[in-house]
Design a protein around this motif. Structure first.
Motif, PDB file in Angstrom:
ATOM      1  N   PRO A  34       0.843  -1.206   0.000  1.00  0.00           N
ATOM      2  CA  PRO A  34       0.000   0.000   0.000  1.00  0.00           C
ATOM      3  C   PRO A  34       0.873   1.248   0.000  1.00  0.00           C
ATOM      4  CG  PRO A  34       0.122  -0.900   2.197  1.00  0.00           C
ATOM      5  CD  PRO A  34       0.929  -1.817   1.318  1.00  0.00           C
ATOM      6  N   LEU A  35       0.259   2.433  -0.128  1.00  0.00           N
ATOM      7  CA  LEU A  35       1.025   3.675  -0.051  1.00  0.00           C
ATOM      8  C   LEU A  35       1.112   4.142   1.397  1.00  0.00           C
ATOM      9  CD1 LEU A  35       2.405   5.996  -1.640  1.00  0.00           C
ATOM     10  CD2 LEU A  35       0.216   7.189  -1.477  1.00  0.00           C
ATOM     11  N   VAL A  36      -0.024   4.104   2.063  1.00  0.00           N
ATOM     12  CA  VAL A  36      -0.058   4.542   3.453  1.00  0.00           C
ATOM     13  C   VAL A  36      -0.787   3.494   4.271  1.00  0.00           C
ATOM     14  CG1 VAL A  36      -0.884   6.307   5.071  1.00  0.00           C
ATOM     15  CG2 VAL A  36      -0.086   6.994   2.812  1.00  0.00           C
ATOM     16  N   GLU A  37      -0.227   3.194   5.406  1.00  0.00           N
ATOM     17  CA  GLU A  37      -0.876   2.250   6.298  1.00  0.00           C
ATOM     18  C   GLU A  37      -0.958   2.890   7.688  1.00  0.00           C
ATOM     19  OE1 GLU A  37       1.065  -1.534   6.381  1.00  0.00           O
ATOM     20  OE2 GLU A  37      -0.874  -2.555   6.340  1.00  0.00           O
ATOM     21  N   ILE A  38      -2.186   3.133   8.114  1.00  0.00           N
ATOM     22  CA  ILE A  38      -2.380   3.740   9.432  1.00  0.00           C
ATOM     23  C   ILE A  38      -2.810   2.638  10.383  1.00  0.00           C
ATOM     24  CG2 ILE A  38      -3.700   5.444  10.748  1.00  0.00           C
ATOM     25  CD1 ILE A  38      -4.064   7.014   8.221  1.00  0.00           C
ATOM     26  N   LYS A  39      -2.126   2.575  11.519  1.00  0.00           N
ATOM     27  CA  LYS A  39      -2.498   1.547  12.497  1.00  0.00           C
ATOM     28  C   LYS A  39      -2.771   2.172  13.851  1.00  0.00           C
ATOM     29  CE  LYS A  39      -0.660  -2.713  10.687  1.00  0.00           C
ATOM     30  NZ  LYS A  39       0.682  -3.098  10.265  1.00  0.00           N
ATOM     31  N   ASN A  40      -3.954   1.893  14.375  1.00  0.00           N
ATOM     32  CA  ASN A  40      -4.351   2.286  15.735  1.00  0.00           C
ATOM     33  C   ASN A  40      -4.033   3.741  16.055  1.00  0.00           C
ATOM     34  OD1 ASN A  40      -2.997  -0.751  15.913  1.00  0.00           O
ATOM     35  ND2 ASN A  40      -5.082  -0.559  16.694  1.00  0.00           N
ATOM     36  N   LEU A  41      -4.327   4.625  15.122  1.00  0.00           N
ATOM     37  CA  LEU A  41      -4.022   6.048  15.328  1.00  0.00           C
ATOM     38  C   LEU A  41      -4.961   6.662  16.363  1.00  0.00           C
ATOM     39  CD1 LEU A  41      -2.407   8.557  14.226  1.00  0.00           C
ATOM     40  CD2 LEU A  41      -4.413   8.995  12.812  1.00  0.00           C
ATOM     41  N   ARG A  42      -4.368   7.385  17.285  1.00  0.00           N
ATOM     42  CA  ARG A  42      -5.155   8.159  18.248  1.00  0.00           C
ATOM     43  C   ARG A  42      -4.663   9.602  18.205  1.00  0.00           C
ATOM     44  NH1 ARG A  42      -7.117   4.699  22.609  1.00  0.00           N
ATOM     45  NH2 ARG A  42      -6.501   2.599  22.021  1.00  0.00           N
ATOM     46  N   THR A  43      -5.544  10.520  17.939  1.00  0.00           N
ATOM     47  CA  THR A  43      -5.195  11.937  17.987  1.00  0.00           C
ATOM     48  C   THR A  43      -6.147  12.612  18.955  1.00  0.00           C
ATOM     49  OG1 THR A  43      -4.449  11.858  15.708  1.00  0.00           O
ATOM     50  CG2 THR A  43      -4.852  14.028  16.634  1.00  0.00           C
ATOM     51  N   HIS A  44      -5.584  13.219  19.980  1.00  0.00           N
ATOM     52  CA  HIS A  44      -6.413  13.847  21.008  1.00  0.00           C
ATOM     53  C   HIS A  44      -6.126  15.340  21.089  1.00  0.00           C
ATOM     54  CE1 HIS A  44      -6.726   9.761  23.310  1.00  0.00           C
ATOM     55  NE2 HIS A  44      -7.248   9.730  22.106  1.00  0.00           N
ATOM     56  N   SER A  80      -0.887   8.108  19.979  1.00  0.00           N
ATOM     57  CA  SER A  80      -0.232   6.825  19.716  1.00  0.00           C
ATOM     58  C   SER A  80      -0.656   6.310  18.352  1.00  0.00           C
ATOM     59  CB  SER A  80      -0.585   5.819  20.811  1.00  0.00           C
ATOM     60  OG  SER A  80      -1.966   5.517  20.745  1.00  0.00           O
ATOM     61  N   GLY A  81      -0.081   5.192  17.975  1.00  0.00           N
ATOM     62  CA  GLY A  81      -0.392   4.603  16.685  1.00  0.00           C
ATOM     63  C   GLY A  81       0.705   4.871  15.688  1.00  0.00           C
ATOM     64  N   SER A  82       0.567   4.333  14.492  1.00  0.00           N
ATOM     65  CA  SER A  82       1.607   4.546  13.500  1.00  0.00           C
ATOM     66  C   SER A  82       0.995   4.893  12.150  1.00  0.00           C
ATOM     67  CB  SER A  82       2.496   3.305  13.386  1.00  0.00           C
ATOM     68  OG  SER A  82       1.929   2.400  12.466  1.00  0.00           O
ATOM     69  N   ILE A  83       1.715   5.717  11.405  1.00  0.00           N
ATOM     70  CA  ILE A  83       1.328   6.046  10.042  1.00  0.00           C
ATOM     71  C   ILE A  83       2.549   5.725   9.178  1.00  0.00           C
ATOM     72  CG2 ILE A  83       0.557   7.822   8.451  1.00  0.00           C
ATOM     73  CD1 ILE A  83      -0.478   9.391  10.921  1.00  0.00           C
ATOM     74  N   ALA A  84       2.473   4.639   8.428  1.00  0.00           N
ATOM     75  CA  ALA A  84       3.618   4.248   7.594  1.00  0.00           C
ATOM     76  C   ALA A  84       3.370   4.720   6.172  1.00  0.00           C
ATOM     77  CB  ALA A  84       3.802   2.741   7.639  1.00  0.00           C
ATOM     78  N   PHE A  85       4.382   5.391   5.606  1.00  0.00           N
ATOM     79  CA  PHE A  85       4.295   5.886   4.239  1.00  0.00           C
ATOM     80  C   PHE A  85       5.340   5.127   3.434  1.00  0.00           C
ATOM     81  CE2 PHE A  85       5.156   8.749   0.742  1.00  0.00           C
ATOM     82  CZ  PHE A  85       3.921   9.312   0.449  1.00  0.00           C
ATOM     83  N   TYR A  86       4.915   4.393   2.399  1.00  0.00           N
ATOM     84  CA  TYR A  86       5.851   3.589   1.617  1.00  0.00           C
ATOM     85  C   TYR A  86       6.260   4.359   0.368  1.00  0.00           C
ATOM     86  CZ  TYR A  86       4.483  -0.136   4.738  1.00  0.00           C
ATOM     87  OH  TYR A  86       4.259  -0.873   5.856  1.00  0.00           O
ATOM     88  N   SER A 135      -7.549   2.558  12.064  1.00  0.00           N
ATOM     89  CA  SER A 135      -6.603   1.872  11.190  1.00  0.00           C
ATOM     90  C   SER A 135      -7.169   1.900   9.789  1.00  0.00           C
ATOM     91  CB  SER A 135      -6.420   0.419  11.627  1.00  0.00           C
ATOM     92  OG  SER A 135      -5.922   0.375  12.940  1.00  0.00           O
ATOM     93  N   LEU A 136      -6.365   2.307   8.827  1.00  0.00           N
ATOM     94  CA  LEU A 136      -6.822   2.214   7.443  1.00  0.00           C
ATOM     95  C   LEU A 136      -5.645   2.180   6.487  1.00  0.00           C
ATOM     96  CD1 LEU A 136      -6.614   5.439   6.458  1.00  0.00           C
ATOM     97  CD2 LEU A 136      -8.811   5.551   7.609  1.00  0.00           C
ATOM     98  N   THR A 137      -5.947   1.777   5.274  1.00  0.00           N
ATOM     99  CA  THR A 137      -4.906   1.583   4.276  1.00  0.00           C
ATOM    100  C   THR A 137      -5.270   2.348   3.021  1.00  0.00           C
ATOM    101  OG1 THR A 137      -4.576  -0.629   5.144  1.00  0.00           O
ATOM    102  CG2 THR A 137      -3.659  -0.170   2.982  1.00  0.00           C
TER     103      THR A 137
END
Lengths: 326, 344
Positions: free
Chosen positions: B4-14, B67-73, B29-31
């Protein structure tokens, strides 16, 4: 644009006529007779005859109703003659001309200082918004802004002239001014001007930096600032280019409005520092009922006010592409 | 499966406000697939914009990615955006990830010409002369089909209409060939015909530039037209996630069902009132317990009030594995609805 300017100028002339007419009337109805005042000053035995008064009044043109005198004054002004001062017995233009440089020396320097310091200060405080240094700095500026300039002037005199004795208390030149070398003269003048300039500057500095910060706070919340950040522009460039360029619009309008203050704001401070400039002259001429001087200064202030407003509008079109005069 | 191009996992923004912590994005989480379009749909305040701003890291204080991760490939490299230093992130913005916003009227700086605003983005990310950057700006304006681009580049934003300004925004966003374009309600502020033109343009440019699009909207029509995958958000959470055709044929979550039911449909009698979802969106400061949708849900049961569901694949034979839903009773509701349809 040219057409707009011409139209504004014509309106300005009309306003000028109205201002001078009203003020001419007002000063003529002010209690106190310059002719009587003059005679009291000159006669030693304090015995003045009605004849003498009549003669003096005729000399000053006070025997005619004020509107006729006004028309005569206007006629003189149109030929470039501002009439002769009662007190100085010299042409008004030369009396004013002699003092105008001394006042401008204070006000122009303080105006330059105000902007030179207020702009970086305002930008810095915007960048440091709600941090400790910004909070305390803004507090200090607010206090300075609230402190009337005559109070500030007295504190400055008390501290630097009386207590520390670093700087002269008042006046423009030392007693031995004439004996000094050119460099010495400049230094002497500089020392005398320092306190008045500081007293002139601090209020405006506080005002402009607070004004800029308030405008910037508004600007940085705009959508186009978010767009700029989304482009990948660094915070400094976003602040000093994208945001400041927009905050310049209200700031520039202010510059035009300070033009009359360059000369008129000097009255109180020049009195405090015994600075022989326009402010002192204005104060004196009112006390002495020196009508030609008062009218000359009123004319100058009015022209500057009107020109300042025109300048603000022209600058406005210059910095804001959305504004155009057609 | 391709990367994928972007993979978001368990992102929390407060958002840490004075009134309390606003959990704007919770465990999302989304892709975003390469060259495809992901649609993010939901009501105002459901967290879709904050999710997008988290990706480009433009959350303003007091907001923070908790917390969580945003991976950009990027060309085989995996870049973790949540921990990327700000200076590096700045290089990503505009060049790899670009964003366009809802308000075309205010999103351009009023005191600079549109050409210079585009050229600025170009010069920021490429070593080119100002002349070349300007030519690129004109070229981009031409690509977004602004007539007379050469001349219009030196005009100011106030000379452009809303639709034209959005085109300028798109031109600016695409000027550095980003891999991902985030479009936050790109057509909402525009009238319907202009809306369609802007969406068409986005699709055509996607074909030409090959970028992925994350499109955020509350308009299911826009989703139907643009998206390949759809992610439905409600109260800071993903409630349903499926390929677009799948979601439109088999909406499973009661909220998604409600959204579809509340659409006007051609053929329905005009005097018939549209169905609405009862209640209002809960305040993010006082989310209900358990499933956040339960106070508004017609199918809610005791369990929904106590236990928060997880995003899961429903146990239904006709549903493909790519379809996930955030509901305890997705299967039962589906059976009930099926039975209701059959009985009619």
């Amino acid at each position: 644009m040219l057409q707009y300017l011409v139209r504004r100028m014509l309106w300005g002339l009309l306003t000028l006529l109205l201002i001078t007419f009203v003020i001419y009337g007002l000063i003529r109805f002010m209690p106190g007779d310059p002719a009587l005042l003059k005679l009291y000053q000159e006669s030693s035995d304090k015995k003045i005859t009605a004849e003498q008064i009549e003669q003096q009044r005729k000399m000053y043109g006070l025997d005619q109703p004020f509107y006729i005198a006004y028309v005569k004054w206007l006629g003189d002004v149109l030929t470039g003659n501002l009439q002769t001062s009662f007190a100085y017995k010299a042409p008004v233009s030369s009396v004013i001309g002699e003092r105008i440089g001394r006042t401008l020396m204070l006000t122009i320097n303080s105006l330059i200082l105000e902007y030179l310091l207020a702009i970086p200060l305002g930008l810095y405080f915007t960048a440091r918004s709600s941090r400790l240094d910004e909070r305390s700095g803004s507090m200090l500026l607010f206090m300075l802004y609230s402190l009337p300039s005559f109070c500030g002037a007295l504190f400055l005199q008390l501290w630097f002239a009386v207590y520390l004795e670093w700087l002269p208390l008042h006046g423009m030149q030392s007693d031995n001014y004439e004996q000094l070398s050119t460099l010495g003269k400049t230094w002497d003048l500089f020392k005398h001007a320092l306190l008045p300039v500081a007293a002139f500057t601090y209020g405006g500095l506080a005002y402009y930096s607070r004004f800029l910060k308030a405008t910037m706070n508004e600007t940085v919340r705009q959508d186009y600032i978010r767009t700029a950040r989304a482009k990948g522009i660094g915070p400094l460039k976003v602040l000093c280019w994208h945001a400041f360029r927009n905050s310049l619009i209200p700031l520039v309008t202010q510059i035009g409005l300070t033009l009359p203050a360059l000369l008129s704001g000097a009255i109180i401070l020049e009195r405090i520092f015994s600075w022989p400039g326009i402010g002192t002259l204005f104060f004196q001429s009112i006390l002495e009922r020196d009508y030609p001087i008062i009218m000359g200064l009123v004319l100058m202030f009015s022209i500057l006010t009107l020109l300042g407003q025109l300048l603000a509008d022209v600058l406005y079109a210059f910095v804001d592409p959305r504004v155009s005069y057609k | 499966m391709t990367e994928p191009l972007v993979e978001i996992k368990n992102l929390r923004t407060h958002f840490f406000t004075d009134e309390g912590v606003v959990k704007a994005v919770e465990d999302v989480s989304l892709t975003i697939p390469r060259g495809k379009t992901l649609g993010l749909v939901g009501e105002s305040g459901c967290g879709k914009s904050v999710t997008a701003l988290s990706i480009i890291r433009l959350i303003s204080p007091p907001g923070k990615i908790v917390s969580g991760s945003i991976a950009f490939y990027d060309d085989g490299r995996k870049i973790e955006l949540t921990t990327l230093p700000e200076a590096e992130m700045r290089k990503m913005r505009g060049s790899r990830i670009a964003m366009i916003f809802q308000e075309p009227m205010t999103s351009l700086n009023p005191v600079f010409t549109v050409g210079s605003q585009i050229a600025e983005a170009v010069r920021l990310h490429h070593r080119v002369s100002s002349r070349e950057a300007w030519d690129r700006a004109v070229e981009m304006l031409h690509k977004v089909r602004i007539p007379d681009a050469q001349r219009r580049a030196s005009e100011y934003p106030h000379h452009f209409s809303g639709g034209m300004r959005q085109r300028v925004m798109i031109a600016m966003a695409l000027s550095c060939n980003p891999k991902l374009l985030i479009a936050d309600e790109p057509s909402t502020a525009l009238d319907v015909t202009i809306q369609a033109q802007v969406l068409d343009l986005l699709r055509d440019l996607q074909t030409e530039f090959g970028m992925s699009i994350l499109i955020i909207t509350h308009d299911l029509g826009v989703i139907a037209e643009m998206a390949d995958d759809v992610c439905v958000m409600y109260a800071s959470k993903v409630v349903e996630y499926a390929p677009v055709v799948e979601l439109f044929t088999n909406p499973l979550h009661p909220y998604t069902r409600g959204l579809f039911a509340s659409r006007p449909e051609p053929g329905k009698p005009k005097d018939q009132k549209l169905r609405t979802i009862p209640g209002v969106v809960p305040s993010p400061l006082r989310f209900p317990s358990g499933c956040k949708f339960h106070p508004r849900c017609a199918y809610a049961q005791e369990r929904c009030k106590k236990e928060e569901p997880v995003l899961r694949r429903p146990n239904l034979s006709q549903i493909p594995p790519s379809h996930v839903v955030h509901c305890h009773f997705a299967e039962q509701i589906e059976e009930q609805e099926e039975a209701a349809v059959k009985s009619v």
